[in-house]
Design a protein around this motif. Structure first.
Motif, PDB file in Angstrom:
ATOM      1  N   LEU A   1       0.769  -1.391   0.027  1.00  0.00           N
ATOM      2  CA  LEU A   1       0.067  -0.140   0.110  1.00  0.00           C
ATOM      3  C   LEU A   1       0.782   1.401   0.034  1.00  0.00           C
ATOM      4  O   LEU A   1       0.681   2.257  -0.578  1.00  0.00           O
ATOM      5  N   ASN A   2       1.965   1.230   0.805  1.00  0.00           N
ATOM      6  CA  ASN A   2       3.006   2.244   0.763  1.00  0.00           C
ATOM      7  C   ASN A   2       3.268   2.583  -0.862  1.00  0.00           C
ATOM      8  O   ASN A   2       3.594   3.544  -1.435  1.00  0.00           O
ATOM      9  N   GLY A   3       3.545   1.496  -1.575  1.00  0.00           N
ATOM     10  CA  GLY A   3       3.993   1.499  -2.973  1.00  0.00           C
ATOM     11  C   GLY A   3       2.815   2.312  -3.743  1.00  0.00           C
ATOM     12  O   GLY A   3       3.150   3.143  -4.680  1.00  0.00           O
ATOM     13  N   GLU A   4       1.681   1.828  -3.571  1.00  0.00           N
ATOM     14  CA  GLU A   4       0.629   2.316  -4.425  1.00  0.00           C
ATOM     15  C   GLU A   4       0.339   3.997  -4.010  1.00  0.00           C
ATOM     16  O   GLU A   4       0.029   4.673  -4.968  1.00  0.00           O
ATOM     17  N   PHE A   5       0.571   4.242  -2.565  1.00  0.00           N
ATOM     18  CA  PHE A   5       0.308   5.714  -2.367  1.00  0.00           C
ATOM     19  C   PHE A   5       1.584   6.302  -2.912  1.00  0.00           C
ATOM     20  O   PHE A   5       1.235   7.343  -3.432  1.00  0.00           O
ATOM     21  N   GLU A   6       2.864   5.776  -2.916  1.00  0.00           N
ATOM     22  CA  GLU A   6       3.934   6.616  -3.419  1.00  0.00           C
ATOM     23  C   GLU A   6       3.605   6.834  -5.056  1.00  0.00           C
ATOM     24  O   GLU A   6       3.977   7.994  -5.548  1.00  0.00           O
ATOM     25  N   LYS A   7       3.109   5.962  -5.844  1.00  0.00           N
ATOM     26  CA  LYS A   7       2.609   6.094  -6.990  1.00  0.00           C
ATOM     27  C   LYS A   7       1.833   7.154  -7.305  1.00  0.00           C
ATOM     28  O   LYS A   7       1.927   8.029  -8.179  1.00  0.00           O
ATOM     29  N   LEU A   8       0.728   7.472  -6.534  1.00  0.00           N
ATOM     30  CA  LEU A   8      -0.251   8.514  -6.585  1.00  0.00           C
ATOM     31  C   LEU A   8       0.322   9.756  -6.464  1.00  0.00           C
ATOM     32  O   LEU A   8       0.301  10.760  -7.051  1.00  0.00           O
TER      33      LEU A   8
END
Length: 668
Positions: free
Chosen positions: A309-316
């Motif tokens: 989820l950290n990776g997904e948030f970082e993408k956004l």
């Protein structure tokens, strides 16, 4: 209707305040722009004018004594009194001389009592006497008082301008807050009228972002952007009026700025609108992700999904950063650099014009005061230009935010109807009802059944069989595509949803509690519900003893969603809430599934009181809780496959009997 027109219409709701603010602004601008004219007057009429002709006169306040004879400057004398041979005061650097002849402008040189002036037309000379410092001050003495008076006037205008500036800023910002209050209220009220299906497809975080972040951007539009645009526009108009009053030809030179600024703003908008739309969209997505992750943090940590989820948030976050960087580049290209270039071009044009004075053109009539005032006004002209340029980014952000907010407000909703209906007896008829959430994907098929007043109807079936869909139709969260639903013989489509829900109550599997107290959650902030009614409802559902252990009893503070209370306490509050509403039709949606056996025993004692005199629908997985139901409907894929009371269904030995025996064996 375009976003601009709608924002304008909202602005009209505070038009009186805005008009008063603009009047104050106009007065403030007029006072501020008088300064260069006062400076011009001081320079041309009281400082530079010392080189005018001085005529012999009697002593007086405007007269200067020079070697025992009194002289008065021509500007301080009527033409009828300008007689005799005048004298002239000539300045060369820091030195001053008195001559009997007027000399033209040019390069000056003083030698042996003679002052020579050289220019393109030749060399001119005249007998001259050098003035001492005291004599120079004597010639300036008559000008000191009017200069001080003009400076006092200038100070008074500055103070007045500051006062009116404060007034207009206060009123404009007050009106901006009022306007945005109306927009937020309208947006929130419209959300309340939207059908439930709207919230099924749009994350809560995105909706919150539109009502909070996007309306905040619109607030900046009214409070900062439009305030600066109004003040800058009036200031620019004032500067141009002053420039044309100063010299029409100099004013025409600066008019070239207007088409340049217009083209500039059009190009800026062309490139910025896409960037801003993407930025606001990403902010909305980030809010939605944050809301979802915070709500589901226990599950995230339980399944070790933090890194994913950290990776997904970082993408956004990275995508948002990319659009912000593009916007920053555009703002950097079109900010102070461009205004500085335009200002320098105007000054270059002024220099070219002034050089025309060498050839004796119209510029030769420009005085030092006019040139000073022109330079001052041009510098003042670019102050509002800079303000406009600096607010272009905020303007486009507000326009995009306005699009998003009004897009939400344009969603078709159901207006809140204040009409009422008499308390129904509670007869409910589903007549050949078919319903689909998505077109042609029916979840209920030709469903027909009748609940008589005061009966208890239980709905059982596997997940997805259509139990909750029946309740959604009953509450008119949705309307069926085929068939009809009637309450006391009247179609629900002919009744307002608010009128129907006023006589209906619901207890959900996961009760939702609001910030406040236990008592306020039971009463749902309804002032008509008394404290006695709340306490009676709690007692009937068996919660008096359970809540007595809390420090403040029914006045105990409830945090968000009631997280500080047990699931049983939350469900008891939900039961009491339904009882206080005194509904004619009651829906219990898996109401006891999340409660422990001891608490369920307390609730069961009050269930009979809760159902008494009401048509009750129970959605249940625990079949032991519905054995006394008047009707039990067994659903499968949106159809009723079995119908009857407990004993009748057990005799049929069908799906219900099989589920009942299975649960009984599991319990044993």
């Amino acid at each position: 209707m375009s976003t601009e027109k709608r924002l304008y219409q909202y602005a009209l709701t505070s038009k009186k305040t805005i008009i008063i603010a603009l009047i104050l602004l106009s007065v403030s601008v007029a006072a501020a722009l008088t300064g260069p004219f006062i400076a011009k007057t001081i320079i041309d009429e009281h400082i530079s004018s010392i080189d005018e002709a001085w005529y012999q006169t009697e002593s007086g306040s405007q007269a200067v004594s020079y070697y025992g004879t009194y002289y008065t400057r021509a500007g301080n004398l009527p033409e009828s009194e300008q007689t005799g041979e005048p004298i002239y005061v000539q300045q060369n650097g820091l030195d001053f001389y008195v001559t009997s002849d007027s000399l033209p402008d040019g390069e000056k040189r003083y030698q042996d009592g003679t002052l020579q002036v050289s220019n393109a037309d030749g060399t001119f000379e005249a007998q001259a006497d050098a003035l001492s410092a005291d004599q120079v001050m004597a010639f300036y003495q008559p000008e000191i008082r009017p200069i001080l008076m003009l400076l006092g006037l200038y100070l008074a205008l500055i103070l007045g301008s500051s006062f009116f500036q404060y007034g207009q800023r206060y009123l404009l910002q007050k009106s901006a807050n009022r306007i945005i209050q109306r927009i937020r209220t309208d947006a929130f009220n419209h959300l309340s009228s939207l059908p439930v299906r709207f919230f099924d497809h749009l994350p809560a975080g995105k909706i919150v972002s539109r009502v909070t972040n996007d309306t905040e951007a619109i607030r900046e539009l009214y409070m900062t952007v439009l305030a600066n645009f109004f003040s800058s526009a009036i200031y620019i108009i004032g500067v141009y009026i002053a420039l044309f009053l100063l010299d029409v030809r100099l004013g025409l030179i600066t008019l070239v700025l207007l088409p340049i600024l217009f083209i500039w703003m059009k190009l800026y908008r062309k490139f910025s609108v896409g960037y801003n739309r993407n930025i606001r969209s990403k902010v909305s997505e980030i809010n939605a992700a944050m809301n979802e992750n915070i709500q589901g943090m226990p599950i995230i940590q339980a399944f070790n999904r933090e890194k994913q989820l950290n990776g997904e948030f970082e993408k956004l976050n990275k995508e948002h950063y990319g659009f912000q960087t593009k916007m920053l580049r555009l703002n950097s290209l079109t900010s102070h650099n461009l205004t500085g270039v335009l200002r320098n071009l105007v000054f270059v044009a002024l220099i070219v014009v002034v050089m025309g004075s060498v050839g004796g053109g119209w510029a030769s009539f420009l005085t030092l005061g006019i040139i000073y005032a022109f330079v001052d006004y041009v510098n003042r002209l670019f102050e509002p230009v800079n303000q406009i340029v600096n607010q272009l980014a905020n303007l486009e952000q507000a326009r995009v935010s306005g699009d998003r907010v009004f897009e939400l407000m344009d969603k078709e909703g159901t207006s809140v109807d204040d009409s009422t209906m008499e308390r129904p007896k509670g007869e409910v008829l589903f007549d050949n009802v078919s319903f689909a959430y998505k077109e042609d994907e029916y979840v209920l098929n030709h469903l027909s059944f009748k609940a008589n007043p005061g009966e208890t109807v239980a709905l059982v079936g596997h997940t997805g069989s259509g139990k909750s869909s029946i309740m959604n139709l009953l509450f008119r969260f949705y309307d069926c595509q085929k068939g009809d639903i009637l309450i006391d013989g009247v179609s629900t489509k002919d009744l307002s949803p608010q009128a129907i829900r006023e006589h209906m109550g619901i207890v959900l599997q996961e009760p939702y509690l609001f910030t406040g107290t236990i008592a306020s959650n039971i009463a749902m902030e309804n002032p008509k519900v008394s404290r006695e009614e709340i306490e009676k409802a709690v007692d009937l559902v068996g919660g008096t003893e359970l809540f007595s252990y809390l420090p403040n009893g029914l006045d105990e503070e409830v945090q968000e969603k009631g997280n500080t209370l047990s699931s049983g306490q939350r469900q008891l509050i939900s039961f009491a809430r339904a009882l206080v509403a005194n509904p004619a039709i009651l829906v219990l949606d898996e109401a006891t599934s999340s409660i422990d056996t001891e608490t369920e025993g307390l609730i069961q004692k009050g269930m009979e009181s809760l159902k008494s005199g009401r048509t009750t629908f129970i959605i249940a997985h625990r079949l032991s809780t519905i054995q006394d139901a008047d009707q039990i409907l067994v659903l499968n894929r949106g159809e009723i496959v079995e119908q009857g009371n407990h004993d009748e269904l057990m005799k049929q030995n069908g799906s219900y009997a099989q589920m009942y025996r299975l649960q009984k064996n599991e319990a044993s």
